[in-house]
Design a protein around this motif. Structure first.
Motif, PDB file in Angstrom:
ATOM      1  N   ARG A   1       5.320  -7.932   4.359  1.00 54.77           N
ATOM      2  CA  ARG A   1       4.009  -7.290   4.236  1.00 54.77           C
ATOM      3  C   ARG A   1       3.116  -7.591   5.443  1.00 54.77           C
ATOM      4  O   ARG A   1       2.466  -6.716   5.995  1.00 54.77           O
TER       5      ARG A   1
ATOM      6  N   GLU B   1       3.297 -15.289   2.317  1.00 52.26           N
ATOM      7  CA  GLU B   1       2.799 -15.543   0.960  1.00 52.26           C
ATOM      8  C   GLU B   1       1.284 -15.681   0.976  1.00 52.26           C
ATOM      9  O   GLU B   1       0.581 -15.097   0.163  1.00 52.26           O
TER      10      GLU B   1
ATOM     11  N   VAL C   1      -0.318 -12.292   1.756  1.00 45.86           N
ATOM     12  CA  VAL C   1      -0.273 -11.386   0.602  1.00 45.86           C
ATOM     13  C   VAL C   1      -1.307 -11.808  -0.437  1.00 45.86           C
ATOM     14  O   VAL C   1      -2.049 -10.995  -0.970  1.00 45.86           O
ATOM     15  N   LYS C   2      -1.384 -13.097  -0.676  1.00 44.63           N
ATOM     16  CA  LYS C   2      -2.301 -13.642  -1.676  1.00 44.63           C
ATOM     17  C   LYS C   2      -3.749 -13.286  -1.342  1.00 44.63           C
ATOM     18  O   LYS C   2      -4.532 -12.963  -2.229  1.00 44.63           O
TER      19      LYS C   2
ATOM     20  N   THR D   1      -4.807 -10.839   0.781  1.00 46.35           N
ATOM     21  CA  THR D   1      -5.100  -9.454   1.157  1.00 46.35           C
ATOM     22  C   THR D   1      -4.713  -8.470   0.065  1.00 46.35           C
ATOM     23  O   THR D   1      -4.960  -7.282   0.197  1.00 46.35           O
ATOM     24  N   ASP D   2      -4.125  -8.984  -1.002  1.00 43.03           N
ATOM     25  CA  ASP D   2      -3.628  -8.098  -2.055  1.00 43.03           C
ATOM     26  C   ASP D   2      -4.720  -7.216  -2.638  1.00 43.03           C
ATOM     27  O   ASP D   2      -4.499  -6.035  -2.886  1.00 43.03           O
ATOM     28  N   LYS D   3      -5.906  -7.789  -2.847  1.00 44.89           N
ATOM     29  CA  LYS D   3      -7.009  -7.020  -3.431  1.00 44.89           C
ATOM     30  C   LYS D   3      -7.461  -5.912  -2.487  1.00 44.89           C
ATOM     31  O   LYS D   3      -7.722  -4.799  -2.916  1.00 44.89           O
TER      32      LYS D   3
ATOM     33  N   GLY E   1      -4.703  -3.339  -2.296  1.00 45.19           N
ATOM     34  CA  GLY E   1      -4.710  -2.643  -3.584  1.00 45.19           C
ATOM     35  C   GLY E   1      -5.849  -1.648  -3.671  1.00 45.19           C
ATOM     36  O   GLY E   1      -5.692  -0.544  -4.219  1.00 45.19           O
TER      37      GLY E   1
ATOM     38  N   GLN F   1       5.196 -13.025 -12.502  1.00 53.50           N
ATOM     39  CA  GLN F   1       4.769 -12.490 -11.205  1.00 53.50           C
ATOM     40  C   GLN F   1       4.654 -10.965 -11.273  1.00 53.50           C
ATOM     41  O   GLN F   1       5.540 -10.300 -11.816  1.00 53.50           O
TER      42      GLN F   1
ATOM     43  N   ARG G   1       5.045  -4.735  -7.478  1.00 55.21           N
ATOM     44  CA  ARG G   1       4.708  -3.323  -7.304  1.00 55.21           C
ATOM     45  C   ARG G   1       5.966  -2.543  -6.909  1.00 55.21           C
ATOM     46  O   ARG G   1       6.594  -2.822  -5.910  1.00 55.21           O
TER      47      ARG G   1
END
Ligand SMILES: [Zn+2]
Length: 134
Positions: free
Chosen positions: A20, A72, A75-76, A78-80, A83, A108, A111
Motif C-alpha cells: 500500500r 503496517e 496503513v494504520k 492513512t486508512d481513514k 477510505g 482483522q 477490503r
C-alpha cells in the motif's frame, strides 16, 4: 535476463509485490510532478523525486521486517484518509467497489474488490484463509 532479475530481487522487499505504501507514494509522486509543472510550486518536483527515490529504496531493501512494519504503520495511519477518498469515488460511481470482510481468526478487517466471484481470502495479519463470495 529473467534469471538475473530473479536473483537480483531475491530476498528483497520488492520481490513480495507492491504494498500500500509504495502504491500511494507512486500515485502522490505523479500528482506532485504534474502539479509542479502546472503551478509555481516547483518544490513539489523535488518532493516527488524524494518519494520515488524512497519507493526504490524500499523495493530493493533487504530489511524486510523493517519495510513490513513501515507499511503496517503507514496503513494504520492513512486508512481513514484513503477510505474517505474511496468513499467519494463510490458516491460518484454509485456502487461500492469493495466489500469489507472480517477475518474469522483475528477480526482483522480486509477490503476485497467486488464481483470477483468466489475467492479465497488470506488474512494479512494472522495468515488464516477463508472463502467468500464477492
Ligand atoms: Zn486474521
Amino acid at each position: 535476463m529473467k534469471d538475473f532479475l530473479y536473483r537480483f530481487f531475491q530476498g528483497r522487499y520488492g520481490a513480495y509485490g507492491t504494498d500500500r505504501m509504495t502504491k500511494v507514494l507512486v500515485v502522490l509522486a505523479v500528482i506532485f510532478l504534474a502539479l509542479s509543472f502546472i503551478t509555481p510550486l516547483s518544490i513539489l518536483y523535488y518532493v516527488a523525486f524524494i518519494m520515488l527515490f524512497y519507493c526504490y529504496f524500499r523495493m530493493f531493501s533487504k530489511n524486510i521486517p523493517a519495510r513490513y512494519k513501515e507499511n503496517e504503520f503507514f496503513v494504520k495511519h492513512t486508512d481513514k484518509v484513503i477510505g474517505f477518498f474511496i468513499g467519494i469515488k463510490e458516491k460518484f460511481t454509485g456502487h461500492k467497489a469493495y466489500h469489507i470482510y472480517k477475518c474469522p481468526g483475528c477480526g482483522q478487517k480486509i477490503r476485497i474488490p467486488r464481483g470477483k466471484g468466489k475467492v479465497a481470502i488470506r488474512c494479512p495479519k494472522c495468515g488464516r484463509e477463508f472463502v467468500k463470495r464477492t
